[in-house]
Each structure stands twice: as structure tokens, then as C-alpha cells.
Write a protein that holds these residues in place. Structure first.
Motif, PDB file in Angstrom:
ATOM      1  N   TRP A  94       0.830  -1.206   0.000  1.00 17.50           N
ATOM      2  CA  TRP A  94       0.000   0.000   0.000  1.00 17.50           C
ATOM      3  C   TRP A  94       0.864   1.256   0.000  1.00 17.50           C
ATOM      4  CZ3 TRP A  94      -3.960  -1.597   4.374  1.00 17.50           C
ATOM      5  CH2 TRP A  94      -4.835  -2.561   3.862  1.00 17.50           C
ATOM      6  N   THR A  95       1.901   1.250   0.833  1.00 19.83           N
ATOM      7  CA  THR A  95       2.781   2.413   0.917  1.00 19.83           C
ATOM      8  C   THR A  95       3.488   2.656  -0.408  1.00 19.83           C
ATOM      9  OG1 THR A  95       3.154   1.994   3.275  1.00 19.83           O
ATOM     10  CG2 THR A  95       4.723   3.435   2.156  1.00 19.83           C
ATOM     11  N   PHE A  96       3.955   1.570  -1.022  1.00 21.40           N
ATOM     12  CA  PHE A  96       4.632   1.696  -2.313  1.00 21.40           C
ATOM     13  C   PHE A  96       3.675   2.227  -3.374  1.00 21.40           C
ATOM     14  CE2 PHE A  96       5.762  -0.075  -6.473  1.00 21.40           C
ATOM     15  CZ  PHE A  96       7.045   0.435  -6.614  1.00 21.40           C
ATOM     16  N   GLY A  97       2.436   1.695  -3.385  1.00 19.44           N
ATOM     17  CA  GLY A  97       1.449   2.147  -4.360  1.00 19.44           C
ATOM     18  C   GLY A  97       1.089   3.606  -4.175  1.00 19.44           C
ATOM     19  N   LEU A  98       0.856   3.994  -2.906  1.00 21.03           N
ATOM     20  CA  LEU A  98       0.514   5.387  -2.623  1.00 21.03           C
ATOM     21  C   LEU A  98       1.678   6.309  -2.948  1.00 21.03           C
ATOM     22  CD1 LEU A  98      -1.510   7.406  -1.477  1.00 21.03           C
ATOM     23  CD2 LEU A  98      -0.607   6.936   0.804  1.00 21.03           C
ATOM     24  N   GLY A  99       2.885   5.874  -2.581  1.00 24.98           N
ATOM     25  CA  GLY A  99       4.067   6.679  -2.886  1.00 24.98           C
ATOM     26  C   GLY A  99       4.262   6.857  -4.380  1.00 24.98           C
ATOM     27  N   SER A 100       3.989   5.789  -5.136  1.00 25.08           N
ATOM     28  CA  SER A 100       4.129   5.860  -6.591  1.00 25.08           C
ATOM     29  C   SER A 100       3.123   6.838  -7.188  1.00 25.08           C
ATOM     30  CB  SER A 100       3.930   4.472  -7.210  1.00 25.08           C
ATOM     31  OG  SER A 100       4.911   3.566  -6.740  1.00 25.08           O
ATOM     32  N   LEU A 101       1.882   6.805  -6.665  1.00 29.12           N
ATOM     33  CA  LEU A 101       0.858   7.725  -7.166  1.00 29.12           C
ATOM     34  C   LEU A 101       1.223   9.175  -6.865  1.00 29.12           C
ATOM     35  CD1 LEU A 101      -2.450   5.845  -6.240  1.00 29.12           C
ATOM     36  CD2 LEU A 101      -1.479   6.183  -8.516  1.00 29.12           C
ATOM     37  N   ILE A 102       1.725   9.416  -5.646  1.00 24.43           N
ATOM     38  CA  ILE A 102       2.118  10.778  -5.274  1.00 24.43           C
ATOM     39  C   ILE A 102       3.283  11.251  -6.140  1.00 24.43           C
ATOM     40  CG2 ILE A 102       3.114  12.190  -3.431  1.00 24.43           C
ATOM     41  CD1 ILE A 102       1.538  10.506  -1.436  1.00 24.43           C
ATOM     42  N   ALA A 103       4.261  10.358  -6.342  1.00 24.42           N
ATOM     43  CA  ALA A 103       5.413  10.715  -7.174  1.00 24.42           C
ATOM     44  C   ALA A 103       4.977  11.013  -8.605  1.00 24.42           C
ATOM     45  CB  ALA A 103       6.440   9.580  -7.158  1.00 24.42           C
ATOM     46  N   LEU A 104       4.057  10.186  -9.130  1.00 21.10           N
ATOM     47  CA  LEU A 104       3.559  10.399 -10.487  1.00 21.10           C
ATOM     48  C   LEU A 104       2.827  11.731 -10.594  1.00 21.10           C
ATOM     49  CD1 LEU A 104       3.109   9.311 -13.347  1.00 21.10           C
ATOM     50  CD2 LEU A 104       1.058   8.155 -12.513  1.00 21.10           C
ATOM     51  N   ALA A 105       2.027  12.048  -9.560  1.00 19.65           N
ATOM     52  CA  ALA A 105       1.290  13.314  -9.563  1.00 19.65           C
ATOM     53  C   ALA A 105       2.246  14.505  -9.536  1.00 19.65           C
ATOM     54  CB  ALA A 105       0.341  13.367  -8.367  1.00 19.65           C
ATOM     55  N   LEU A 106       3.287  14.415  -8.698  1.00 20.19           N
ATOM     56  CA  LEU A 106       4.257  15.511  -8.601  1.00 20.19           C
ATOM     57  C   LEU A 106       5.021  15.692  -9.905  1.00 20.19           C
ATOM     58  CD1 LEU A 106       5.683  14.931  -4.999  1.00 20.19           C
ATOM     59  CD2 LEU A 106       4.111  16.723  -5.745  1.00 20.19           C
ATOM     60  N   VAL A 107       5.406  14.572 -10.521  1.00 19.57           N
ATOM     61  CA  VAL A 107       6.116  14.651 -11.804  1.00 19.57           C
ATOM     62  C   VAL A 107       5.214  15.265 -12.871  1.00 19.57           C
ATOM     63  CG1 VAL A 107       7.115  13.292 -13.677  1.00 19.57           C
ATOM     64  CG2 VAL A 107       7.704  12.759 -11.315  1.00 19.57           C
ATOM     65  N   SER A 108       3.938  14.847 -12.878  1.00 21.66           N
ATOM     66  CA  SER A 108       2.990  15.374 -13.867  1.00 21.66           C
ATOM     67  C   SER A 108       2.798  16.875 -13.696  1.00 21.66           C
ATOM     68  CB  SER A 108       1.641  14.658 -13.740  1.00 21.66           C
ATOM     69  OG  SER A 108       1.781  13.271 -13.979  1.00 21.66           O
ATOM     70  N   ILE A 109       2.631  17.307 -12.437  1.00 23.21           N
ATOM     71  CA  ILE A 109       2.464  18.740 -12.173  1.00 23.21           C
ATOM     72  C   ILE A 109       3.722  19.504 -12.588  1.00 23.21           C
ATOM     73  CG2 ILE A 109       2.213  20.458 -10.338  1.00 23.21           C
ATOM     74  CD1 ILE A 109       0.415  18.457  -8.876  1.00 23.21           C
ATOM     75  N   GLY A 110       4.886  18.907 -12.305  1.00 23.61           N
ATOM     76  CA  GLY A 110       6.139  19.544 -12.699  1.00 23.61           C
ATOM     77  C   GLY A 110       6.244  19.710 -14.203  1.00 23.61           C
ATOM     78  N   ILE A 111       5.839  18.682 -14.945  1.00 28.48           N
ATOM     79  CA  ILE A 111       5.881  18.745 -16.410  1.00 28.48           C
ATOM     80  C   ILE A 111       4.914  19.808 -16.927  1.00 28.48           C
ATOM     81  CG2 ILE A 111       5.340  17.477 -18.524  1.00 28.48           C
ATOM     82  CD1 ILE A 111       6.391  14.964 -17.142  1.00 28.48           C
ATOM     83  N   LEU A 112       3.710  19.872 -16.332  1.00 30.89           N
ATOM     84  CA  LEU A 112       2.722  20.865 -16.759  1.00 30.89           C
ATOM     85  C   LEU A 112       3.220  22.285 -16.485  1.00 30.89           C
ATOM     86  CD1 LEU A 112      -0.610  19.192 -15.556  1.00 30.89           C
ATOM     87  CD2 LEU A 112       0.349  19.229 -17.863  1.00 30.89           C
ATOM     88  N   CYS A 113       3.850  22.482 -15.328  1.00 26.79           N
ATOM     89  CA  CYS A 113       4.398  23.807 -15.000  1.00 26.79           C
ATOM     90  C   CYS A 113       5.521  24.177 -15.965  1.00 26.79           C
ATOM     91  CB  CYS A 113       4.911  23.825 -13.562  1.00 26.79           C
ATOM     92  SG  CYS A 113       3.614  23.758 -12.311  1.00 26.79           S
ATOM     93  N   LEU A 114       6.363  23.192 -16.287  1.00 27.95           N
ATOM     94  CA  LEU A 114       7.446  23.435 -17.238  1.00 27.95           C
ATOM     95  C   LEU A 114       6.883  23.851 -18.589  1.00 27.95           C
ATOM     96  CD1 LEU A 114      10.494  23.211 -17.964  1.00 27.95           C
ATOM     97  CD2 LEU A 114      10.037  20.847 -18.640  1.00 27.95           C
TER      98      LEU A 114
END
Length: 254
Positions: A94-114
Motif C-alpha cells: 500500500w505504501t509503495f502504491g501510494l508513494g508511486s501515485l504521489i510521485a507520479l502526480a508531482l512529476v505530472s504537475i512539474g511537467i505541466l508547469c514546465l
């Protein structure tokens, strides 16, 4: 017999070397050796893996005897260990899955901001936080917009005013082709951030006069025409930024 002797006996009965057992448990051969010499004990997860590997209960592995759970009694230590190991494994997933989702969300937001701040139209096109707008600017000279221009291949860049207030500007790069004969030509662009979906050459009379005034004011500001408030305004950002929120009309007095 004790644990160190039991683990050695079970390993040999299974025709496994210390190295082979270590590989199956994802530990080193030296670690297995310390178990068999009594210098160390496996952790709970490894004990759980050993019980499954040798098809033996944790009670038998730890205490060399079977201990059944009696009615109305607390579960045995081995059963509790087995339960705790399974819970730990579940929480880890669960922790790995949640961490992966959070990381994916942060990367996506970073790409959109870029994409937004660097003016990358390919990214802005798929940005769910942006909406389409209609912007206007004056059509550049024919040499600049010509498809035969080997330097630009017909692509040109200009500031587009996105509202009548004149306080929303977007720098767009696009191609329109040559002027088909429109008098006093302007360009209307339907865009999402820096992504231009469609652009058309239209006559000045086609657009709101307020947009025309905004465009003229920006041209005066950038080319130091009239009484411009350049002393209090940093014009460098018009060269480096993609989005500007200046009310240009207030910076220029014709």
C-alpha cells in the motif's frame, strides 16, 4: 535440537547449499552461515519465508514442536508472527502504491508547469488546468511570415492580447501563411497556453477596437514610442517570459 541445527538439517534434506538457500531468501551465504552457527537469527519475514520454503510450521521451525491454537485462547506466537508478517507485507505494498501515485502526480504537475512557463505547446495542449482562449495581434510583415523564409520556415512569434482589459498576454509561435489580401490585417488565434489550435488572418474591422488599442499600446511600449513608463517597468521580461499580466494601457501615454 535447536534452531541452528534444525535449519542446517532442513537445508541438507532439501539438497540445498548455503549459497542456494541464500539466493532463494535474497540474503548472502555468510548470513545463512551465521544462522547455522548460532551467531544470528533470521528476522520475522525471513522466518516466514523459511517456513514456506521447507513446508514447515513456524512453531515447528522455532520450537521444534507443533502448538495448536486452543479454543477461547490467544493465538500462538507463531500464528501471530505469520499474521504480522502478512500485514507488514500488505502495508508495504500500500505504501509503495501510494508513494508511486504521489510521485507520479508531482512529476505530472512539474511537467505541466514546465510546459506553461517555458511555452511548450505540446505539453500545454494536454494540460487539464488550462482553457482555450482567443488572442489577437497585428500580422507581421510578409517577409517574416513567408513559408519561403529559410530561417523561420514561416513560423513567427508575437504577443497576443487575450482579453479586452489588456492585462492578459501570451507569447505565441505559429504560422499563418501569407496574407490573402486582407486590408489592415490582424491575426486571431484560438490557443490553450502556448498551443495554437487554429489561427486566422482577419481585417482590423473584424475585432473589437479595445483589442486594437491594447496591441498598439504594447507596440508603443516595446518600441519606446510616445511617453512610455520604461523607467518603472522592466522590459526584459517581454523577451524572456511567455505569459504577462501587465495592464499595458496604463504604461503608455500616446
Amino acid at each position: 535440537m535447536n534452531f541452528k541445527d534444525d535449519i542446517k538439517t532442513l537445508r541438507r534434506q532439501s539438497n540445498l547449499t548455503q549459497e542456494a538457500l541464500a539466493q532463494q531468501l535474497h540474503v548472502t551465504r555468510q548470513t545463512v552461515s551465521t544462522w547455522e552457527t548460532g551467531k544470528n537469527m533470521p528476522n520475522l519475514e525471513t522466518l516466514h519465508a523459511l517456513s514456506h520454503l521447507f513446508n514447515i510450521s513456524l512453531e515447528k521451525l522455532l520450537f521444534n514442536e507443533e502448538i495448536a491454537m486452543k479454543k477461547d485462547k490467544e493465538p500462538s506466537l507463531a500464528i501471530q508472527i505469520d499474521h504480522d508478517v502478512k500485514l507488514k507485507s500488505r502495508y508495504r505494498r500500500w505504501t509503495f502504491g501510494l508513494g508511486s501515485l504521489i510521485a507520479l502526480a508531482l512529476v505530472s504537475i512539474g511537467i505541466l508547469c514546465l510546459g506553461y512557463y517555458k511555452g511548450i505547446g505540446t505539453i500545454d495542449r494536454f494540460d487539464p488546468f488550462l482553457s482555450y482562449k482567443v488572442g489577437y495581434t497585428k500580422l507581421p510583415n510578409e517577409k517574416e511570415i513567408s513559408p519561403n523564409n529559410k530561417t523561420t520556415n514561416g513560423y513567427w512569434t508575437a504577443w497576443f492580447t487575450d482579453n479586452t482589459m489588456g492585462n492578459e498576454w501570451t507569447k505565441l509561435t505559429l504560422t499563418t501563411g501569407l496574407n490573402p489580401g486582407v486590408k489592415d490585417p490582424y491575426v486571431m488565434a484560438y490557443h490553450k497556453g502556448s498551443y495554437v489550435k487554429v489561427a486566422r488572418i482577419v481585417p482590423r474591422t473584424y475585432i473589437n477596437q479595445t483589442y486594437v488599442s491594447n496591441i498598439a499600446a504594447l507596440d508603443a511600449l516595446l518600441n519606446h514610442k510616445g511617453n512610455t513608463a520604461t523607467n518603472n517597468h522592466d522590459l526584459k521580461k517581454y523577451k524572456t517570459q511567455i505569459h504577462i499580466s501587465d495592464t499595458v494601457q496604463q504604461l503608455v501615454t500616446e
